[in-house]
Scaffold this motif. Structure first.
Motif, short mmCIF file in Angstrom:
data_model
loop_
_atom_site.label_atom_id
_atom_site.label_comp_id
_atom_site.label_asym_id
_atom_site.label_seq_id
_atom_site.Cartn_x
_atom_site.Cartn_y
_atom_site.Cartn_z
N THR A 94 0.85 -1.20 0.00
CA THR A 94 0.00 0.00 0.00
C THR A 94 0.88 1.24 0.00
N THR A 95 0.29 2.35 -0.41
CA THR A 95 1.00 3.62 -0.47
C THR A 95 0.87 4.35 0.86
N VAL A 96 1.98 4.90 1.33
CA VAL A 96 2.01 5.62 2.60
C VAL A 96 2.21 7.10 2.30
N ASP A 97 1.39 7.96 2.92
CA ASP A 97 1.49 9.40 2.66
C ASP A 97 2.67 10.02 3.39
N GLU A 98 2.97 9.49 4.58
CA GLU A 98 3.91 10.15 5.46
C GLU A 98 4.47 9.14 6.46
N LEU C 3 -8.28 -3.39 0.42
CA LEU C 3 -8.17 -4.09 1.70
C LEU C 3 -9.28 -3.56 2.60
N VAL C 4 -10.15 -4.47 3.03
CA VAL C 4 -11.20 -4.12 3.99
C VAL C 4 -10.70 -4.51 5.38
N VAL C 65 -9.87 -7.82 -1.34
CA VAL C 65 -10.96 -8.08 -2.27
C VAL C 65 -10.77 -7.26 -3.54
N SER C 66 -11.34 -7.75 -4.62
CA SER C 66 -11.30 -6.98 -5.86
C SER C 66 -12.26 -5.79 -5.75
N ASN C 67 -11.98 -4.75 -6.51
CA ASN C 67 -12.77 -3.51 -6.43
C ASN C 67 -14.26 -3.75 -6.58
N THR C 94 -9.11 0.51 2.26
CA THR C 94 -7.95 1.20 1.69
C THR C 94 -7.61 0.57 0.34
N THR C 95 -6.88 1.32 -0.46
CA THR C 95 -6.47 0.86 -1.79
C THR C 95 -5.13 0.13 -1.69
N VAL C 96 -5.06 -1.00 -2.38
CA VAL C 96 -3.86 -1.82 -2.38
C VAL C 96 -3.22 -1.73 -3.76
N ASP C 97 -1.91 -1.48 -3.80
CA ASP C 97 -1.22 -1.34 -5.08
C ASP C 97 -0.97 -2.68 -5.75
#
Ligand SMILES: Nc1ncnc2c1ncn2[C@@H]1O[C@H](COP(=O)(O)OP(=O)(O)OP(=O)(O)O)[C@@H](O)[C@H]1O
Ligand SMILES: Nc1ncnc2c1ncn2[C@@H]1O[C@H](COP(=O)(O)OP(=O)(O)OP(=O)(O)O)[C@@H](O)[C@H]1O
Ligand SMILES: Nc1ncnc2c1ncn2[C@@H]1O[C@H](COP(=O)(O)OP(=O)(O)OP(=O)(O)O)[C@@H](O)[C@H]1O
Ligand SMILES: [Mg+2]
Ligand SMILES: [Mg+2]
Ligand SMILES: [Mg+2]
Lengths: 112, 112, 112
Positions: A94-98, C3-4, C65-67, C94-97
């Motif tokens: 996941t992407t982290v802002d800070e 990610l839930v 989970v998928s979107n 949250t969004t997972v890369d």
């Protein structure tokens, strides 16, 4: 900045940590988890015994890394965590802002 | 909406919670973790004793906050968690797409 | 990929897992947590007894989970975790890369 989260076999934890340190990872966080994957009704082997897959103990790793290292670090984890058997685990990014180092207040790349 | 995750000394948890409540934080989640930072081969003090830094007990905090509060909340955590000694911890911020309060179904800002 | 994460009553865990499996969720991770919500100074009932809300035991679920499934899965969790009483929990997305299945190296949708 990225956060790599990995759910792996607990008995692979030390080997994974050593591989990550050899690669240059300077910190990580581990917690205890339980989980299951796709084999509901099938079996997974844990400590030499077969279990109908329910919630099995897993180790949950979190590693903050800079963007340029993330692919290599995922590869190091997969290469080390893999046994070829069901239940080897899952890795996500996941992407982290800070990020901040509490002791110094340093931020971003300087904080990891 | 943001999620602030903080890895801190367990013996700082109550002080951090109190500071967050004073600031107005109305909920948080804590779990047990273990970790290490950059001092591999060096020492960190835990409960008065020196350890070669391996996996030391840490508290893992998660706090859902609105975007406008996130900087202040990170500052409150850092100010309270800081002892000036190695091992004080790490704080990171991620973006949250959606939050729901289970009891009411409320979403977004209304859910925290 | 999403990610839930859900913080729920521990005694609701089995019911939530069953509902998720019925929906088609093929894996999840659970860990132990403690937390509190907005009722500081008020009370929450745990195992039949009233507590002044401090840190109460909660289960922390993570589900990749998928979107396209994420809204339904959040709905399944809320519907099952809800008792109508304070302390029912919080769900966030949250969004997972990137996701990888360790055993096979499969990525993205194929990895969950
Ligand atoms: N969709 C998911 N969401 C969250 N965690 C998951 C998910 N799937 C698996 N996990 C976690 O990863 C652990 C290991 O999963 P596992 O390796 O069995 O995945 P799998 O997809 O079934 O792969 P395999 O076919 O190799 O067994 C589980 O015990 C659980 O903690
Ligand atoms: N790169 C990282 N990824 C994930 N967690 C980390 C990382 N670095 C540190 N942590 C977590 O934070 C905890 C505290 O780290 P620590 O404060 O020692 O960081 P540090 O960078 O070594 O800073 P200091 O020089 O002040 O000791 C660790 O025990 C670990 O749980
Ligand atoms: N802002 C928050 N950040 C992180 N975790 C939270 C937050 N608020 C609540 N939680 C977690 O969710 C759990 C359940 O919270 P709870 O259901 O009491 O929320 P609430 O907003 O007080 O709703 P209710 O009014 O229905 O009680 C807490 O024990 C805690 O683990
Ligand atoms: Mg599996
Ligand atoms: Mg350190
Ligand atoms: Mg509450």
């Amino acid at each position: 900045m990225k956060l790599v989260t990995a759910i792996v076999r607990p008995d692979k934890l030390n080997e994974i940590r050593n591989a990550l340190e050899s690669y240059g990872v300077q910190g990580l966080t581990v917690s205890a988890a339980n989980g299951y994957g796709r084999q509901r009704g099938h079996t997974e082997v844990y400590r030499g015994a077969e279990y109908t897959v329910d919630l099995l103990p897993k180790a949950r790793l979190e590693i903050l890394v800079s963007n340029e290292w993330v692919d290599d670090i995922v590869d190091v984890i997969i290469a080390t965590a893999n046994t070829g058997r069901a239940g080897d685990g899952k890795v996500w990014v996941t992407t982290v802002d800070e990020v901040v180092r509490v002791r110094t207040g340093e931020r971003a790349e300087a904080a990891i």
